[in-house]
Write an enzyme that holds these catalytic residues in place. Sequence first.
Site, PDB file in Angstrom:
ATOM      1  NE  ARG A  91      -4.217  -1.858   1.847  1.00  0.00           N
ATOM      2  CZ  ARG A  91      -4.293  -2.973   2.564  1.00  0.00           C
ATOM      3  NH1 ARG A  91      -3.389  -3.217   3.511  1.00  0.00           N
ATOM      4  NH2 ARG A  91      -5.258  -3.842   2.345  1.00  0.00           N
ATOM      5  CE  LYS A 113      -0.947  13.710 -13.912  1.00  0.00           C
ATOM      6  NZ  LYS A 113      -1.335  14.194 -15.257  1.00  0.00           N
ATOM      7  CD  GLU A 155       7.136  16.892 -21.598  1.00  0.00           C
ATOM      8  OE1 GLU A 155       6.600  17.920 -21.143  1.00  0.00           O
ATOM      9  OE2 GLU A 155       6.497  15.854 -21.861  1.00  0.00           O
ATOM     10  CE  LYS A 197       5.481  17.164 -13.747  1.00  0.00           C
ATOM     11  NZ  LYS A 197       5.778  15.949 -14.519  1.00  0.00           N
ATOM     12  CD  GLU A 207      -4.103  15.976 -14.360  1.00  0.00           C
ATOM     13  OE1 GLU A 207      -4.990  15.138 -14.585  1.00  0.00           O
ATOM     14  OE2 GLU A 207      -3.174  16.199 -15.140  1.00  0.00           O
ATOM     15  NE  ARG A 212       0.296  16.870 -12.125  1.00  0.00           N
ATOM     16  CZ  ARG A 212       1.002  16.071 -11.337  1.00  0.00           C
ATOM     17  NH1 ARG A 212       0.760  16.048 -10.031  1.00  0.00           N
ATOM     18  NH2 ARG A 212       1.949  15.290 -11.823  1.00  0.00           N
ATOM     19  CG  ASN A 216      -2.025  16.619 -18.962  1.00  0.00           C
ATOM     20  OD1 ASN A 216      -1.111  15.815 -18.832  1.00  0.00           O
ATOM     21  ND2 ASN A 216      -3.002  16.735 -18.078  1.00  0.00           N
ATOM     22  CG  HIS A 219       1.522  15.597 -22.726  1.00  0.00           C
ATOM     23  ND1 HIS A 219       2.140  16.813 -22.897  1.00  0.00           N
ATOM     24  CD2 HIS A 219       2.440  14.791 -22.115  1.00  0.00           C
ATOM     25  CE1 HIS A 219       3.371  16.744 -22.407  1.00  0.00           C
ATOM     26  NE2 HIS A 219       3.576  15.532 -21.951  1.00  0.00           N
ATOM     27  CG  HIS A 223      -0.064  10.775 -23.983  1.00  0.00           C
ATOM     28  ND1 HIS A 223      -0.684  11.030 -22.779  1.00  0.00           N
ATOM     29  CD2 HIS A 223       1.265  10.917 -23.742  1.00  0.00           C
ATOM     30  CE1 HIS A 223       0.223  11.313 -21.863  1.00  0.00           C
ATOM     31  NE2 HIS A 223       1.407  11.256 -22.422  1.00  0.00           N
ATOM     32  CG  HIS A 235       6.843  11.547 -23.739  1.00  0.00           C
ATOM     33  ND1 HIS A 235       5.494  11.264 -23.807  1.00  0.00           N
ATOM     34  CD2 HIS A 235       6.961  12.648 -22.957  1.00  0.00           C
ATOM     35  CE1 HIS A 235       4.818  12.154 -23.100  1.00  0.00           C
ATOM     36  NE2 HIS A 235       5.684  13.005 -22.577  1.00  0.00           N
TER      37      HIS A 235
END
Length: 331
Positions: A91, A113, A155, A197, A207, A212, A216, A219, A223, A235
């Site tokens: 956990r 993330k 980025e 960031k 988010e 936030r 993206n 993206h 993506h 990427h």
Amino acid sequence: MERSVDAVVDAAGRLGVGDRRFPFMARSLSGVFRGSATLVDDGENAKKLETALFIVEELLRLGADRWDALIAIGGGSLLDTAGFAASIYKRGVDYVNVPTTLLAMVDASIGGKTGVDHGRVKNVIGSFHQPRLVLIDPSLAEALDARNYASGLAEVVKYGITLDAGLFSFLESSAPLLLSRSREALWRVVARSAELKARVVEEDEREEAGRRVVLNFGHTVGHAVEGASNFSLTHGEAVAVGMKCELEMGVKLGVTDPAALERYLALCRSLGLCGEPRVNPSAAAELVFADKKRRGGFISIPLVKSVGSWELAELGVDEVRREVIRCLSTR
């Protein structure tokens, strides 16, 4: 697979991160964890649930408890996968990110993330789990091959065009310095990107406040392009295409100043990010439906207003699909 630190250093050299600074870092870190080092494949094709479960098996085999920490040294795909493994092991256990690529330094190592891909869908299995520590040595990026180095710069461009006009202007004026890997220029953009960031993540970690989502930018399309290429594109290369398409969407909608698109295209060319990827436009458009920001028939997309400013738009999925096909068909 159990490895001594020396074996991991040797393997890192074969993977392209064997610069003389890496052995020093790896051996220094070896003194703060219990058990043996383990070599895990990096790269997008290894960013999958099986890799995360392999890491969990290794933690179990080594007898790691909830007070131990996992230290991940590598590129963004490895950091995402290792962070996810840390988030699900008992956990959640602490983990430390040590990025070795420029992309990981300015993006994947920061923000909490974590996740893995499934099929051609990016990050569809994941969690929010903040690293206890991030150790960044920008000089490691000096040893990257040209393609992966440029991928990381994509980025950095994202941060400039959405959040910091001053950073964008610096990229425009310093492109030759960055491509020659000037240490002063490189350290400056890494530090500023990480600062931007971290600030956004602090304001909206999960988010939930709408802040936030700016991270993206590029993206949603990026993506989809990355998945449609079967991850043959890096990427950063895919995000560079995504930013172009999303800027064009913004201009068409009357949100984006056309000058921002023109400045982006000029900078993209200067940094060697404007290639012509062979991606099936329809395949990329279909993957838009899997975007995590989709709610029913709409997707939340951050659009640039002018360099350094943005706003959130709610666009219909079908409209975005049409724009993806148009953009990728006219490259």
